[in-house]
Scaffold this active site. Structure first.
Site, PDB file in Angstrom:
ATOM      1  N   ALA A  52      47.249  46.552  35.146  1.00 19.74           N
ATOM      2  CA  ALA A  52      48.533  46.018  34.702  1.00 19.74           C
ATOM      3  C   ALA A  52      49.278  46.945  33.729  1.00 19.74           C
ATOM      4  CB  ALA A  52      48.330  44.619  34.113  1.00 19.74           C
ATOM      5  N   ARG A  84      53.416  45.411  44.156  1.00 15.15           N
ATOM      6  CA  ARG A  84      52.307  44.572  43.706  1.00 15.15           C
ATOM      7  C   ARG A  84      52.905  43.340  43.030  1.00 15.15           C
ATOM      8  NH1 ARG A  84      47.465  46.989  42.376  1.00 15.15           N
ATOM      9  NH2 ARG A  84      46.686  44.885  42.700  1.00 15.15           N
ATOM     10  N   GLN A 178      36.298  48.480  41.672  1.00 12.48           N
ATOM     11  CA  GLN A 178      36.842  49.159  40.494  1.00 12.48           C
ATOM     12  C   GLN A 178      35.805  49.257  39.369  1.00 12.48           C
ATOM     13  OE1 GLN A 178      38.364  46.591  42.053  1.00 12.48           O
ATOM     14  NE2 GLN A 178      40.548  46.997  42.323  1.00 12.48           N
ATOM     15  N   ASP A 219      46.201  40.412  34.398  1.00  6.78           N
ATOM     16  CA  ASP A 219      47.372  40.920  35.109  1.00  6.78           C
ATOM     17  C   ASP A 219      48.620  40.147  34.735  1.00  6.78           C
ATOM     18  OD1 ASP A 219      44.929  41.719  36.823  1.00  6.78           O
ATOM     19  OD2 ASP A 219      46.548  43.069  37.401  1.00  6.78           O
ATOM     20  N   ASN A 229      43.835  37.306  36.796  1.00  9.76           N
ATOM     21  CA  ASN A 229      43.133  38.590  36.702  1.00  9.76           C
ATOM     22  C   ASN A 229      42.365  38.775  38.005  1.00  9.76           C
ATOM     23  OD1 ASN A 229      42.431  40.973  35.168  1.00  9.76           O
ATOM     24  ND2 ASN A 229      40.378  40.120  34.915  1.00  9.76           N
ATOM     25  N   LYS A 230      41.731  39.911  38.140  1.00 12.56           N
ATOM     26  CA  LYS A 230      40.995  40.270  39.351  1.00 12.56           C
ATOM     27  C   LYS A 230      40.154  39.107  39.879  1.00 12.56           C
ATOM     28  CE  LYS A 230      41.062  43.486  40.801  1.00 12.56           C
ATOM     29  NZ  LYS A 230      42.188  43.654  41.732  1.00 12.56           N
TER      30      LYS A 230
END
Lengths: 322, 322
Positions: A52, A84, A178, A219, A229-230
């Site tokens: 982010a 995104r 990631q 994010d 978030n992820k």
């Protein structure tokens, strides 16, 4: 002070954008040059640059690129924002550069602010971690997710620099890995002890008493404190609550979205099936399999022990600097 | 009745063992022949054959192999039992064949019993699933984990055969991806609708109301009802409880271990780092990274809504046919 073991993730290089190509990590450290808005959009879409706060800088630099190459700014801004949908920082960076008299100077300012801000955020968060804390983190909210220093990993790095000896459980973070590729690489370069685990191991680690805190990035944070978030973050938050482990969200103020009332209003990006069904071109599942690939999930505010921003620690959503 | 779309996972072929080489799935269906105890031990260790009920048959066939090749039975039994420590069925199959006058005949009997037992188990479990149930499963507790038909997937298959139209969320099941490789392959062959997800997506799916039940297998069930199963099962059980989703464990009676008082007494196998740090020879993380790779976790009995065995449905550990 010694040189930073982690080079800038993205920088404005007088007419073009230079960034670490994160698709090539951890194999090799390669710098990618983007000389048009289209090239930068492609780099964002394919996750050569992600995270982010880094996307905030990328958005601003994209507008600067449009200005430098003579493209219409508003059209470039629309294309950048569409790459995104979940991270609010991307649109924030685009807007800041659009509103500036000199988009390139504004992009450089945003990048410089990022590192300074993350150091302040890290210092606030480090005080939440006990000495010798075993911290579990998900995805990459590190230097590579920002221009530098990191948010969740910035908290861990600040604790490390303060001599508090944190060690880290690194969730590999399927499907794009990631954690395995980026977080493990960063922590190795920083000399912070870390151990890679499959995402599914978090419950077992908490049950065996091996996790003192969970620290993740964000994010987007809605006005009520809900956190996008992820994918997988929400499951960790439920597990942390079940085990009485504190769950911390570390994110700059630019991640707060006062216009978004709650998590249900945050758009959750769907990404390509191939991220789950194949890896490096190797099929992981039978041909033709249906895939659901949500890139993010939403953690309700009541599962968050505290938010860490550059302004300090907020123990409740009402204390956030919204 | 039409031919079973899934061939036997393992069979005694008059002097040797023939099994589906699950390391080659879903790419190709290859049969592997093991003509010595050592070859069978290697097949077990490298997961060419896996799954608690299948390991029961494999253990018995290993003793039969020793008898056929003239190896000392007790020594073969020790080597077979040492290959995988968590699944109690392996030791159970070894013991049954050791105690039999004709180990080969006993191994054939165990294999035949397995399929019949799983059909009974499936019929009991199918009644727990509402019509049009969206079922989440983890790892592979299917035909490939047994001699045939499956336990957790047997429940889903029985519901499908009874016209109840179940559909399945298939957890990919890192690190070895038994869900993506094996469960997805089985469900495709059976014509049961299924969708592959990364393990981290379970929380999001439950939060969005898309999961009606979780059904998993078990590698060992302790006397108090605690369940050892593939790493990640415990996290699913916590999530299911948080969302009010029923959590069912489907396993044959041979999986019950009355000698094991509770989950803390179940040995949890650690497997090689490479399962997490690399995939098909491709490194997923930087060289030299430390890895923790627990293959199983323990779900406490109080998170289990019901146990399904061939004897029926047990709503509490005290109702298990121990």
């Amino acid at each position: 002070m010694s040189a930073d073991p982690l080079p800038p993730t993205i920088e404005w290089a007088d007419g073009f954008v230079r960034l670490i190509d994160q698709r090539r990590l951890p194999g090799e450290l390669v710098l990618l040059e983007c000389r048009s808005v289209d090239e930068l959009c492609e780099a964002i879409r394919t996750l050569a640059v992600r995270g982010a706060p880094a996307l905030g800088a990328a958005g601003a630099m994209g507008v600067a690129l449009a200005a430098a190459t003579g493209e219409p700014l508003e059209d470039a801004a629309d294309r950048l924002r569409a790459t995104r949908p979940t991270a609010v920082n991307l649109a924030w960076g685009v807007s800041r550069a659009l509103a500036a008299a000199d988009p390139a100077a504004e992009a450089v300012r945003i990048a410089a602010e990022d590192v300074e801000r993350n150091r302040r955020l890290g210092a606030h968060g480090a005080e939440l971690l006990p000495v010798d804390a075993r911290v579990l983190t998900h995805c990459n909210a590190g230097s590579l997710a920002c221009v530098g220093y990191g948010t969740a990993l910035g908290v861990i790095r600040a604790a490390h620099e303060a001599g508090r000896r944190p060690s880290v459980w690194v969730d590999e973070t399927r499907p794009v890995l990631q954690g395995a590729r980026l977080t493990a690489w960063e922590l190795q370069r920083l000399g912070i002890p870390c151990t890679l685990v499959a995402d599914v191991m978090a419950g077992s680690l908490m049950a065996s008493g091996d996790v003192d805190a969970v620290v993740v990035g964000a994010d987007r944070i809605a006005a009520n404190g809900d956190v996008a978030n992820k994918i997988g973050t929400y499951g960790l938050a439920v597990l942390a609550r079940h085990h009485g482990v504190p769950f911390y969200v570390a994110a700059p103020v630019s991640t707060l979205d006062p216009a978004c009332p709650d998590g249900a209003a945050i758009p959750v990006e769907r990404r390509p099936d191939e991220e789950v069904a194949a890896l490096a071109g190797v099929p992981l599942a039978p041909p033709g399999i249906a895939v659901e690939n949500r890139a993010f999930d939403v953690t309700p505010a009541d599962l968050v022990t505290a938010y860490v921003t550059e302004e300090g620690v907020a123990r409740a959503p009402n204390d956030l600097p919204l």
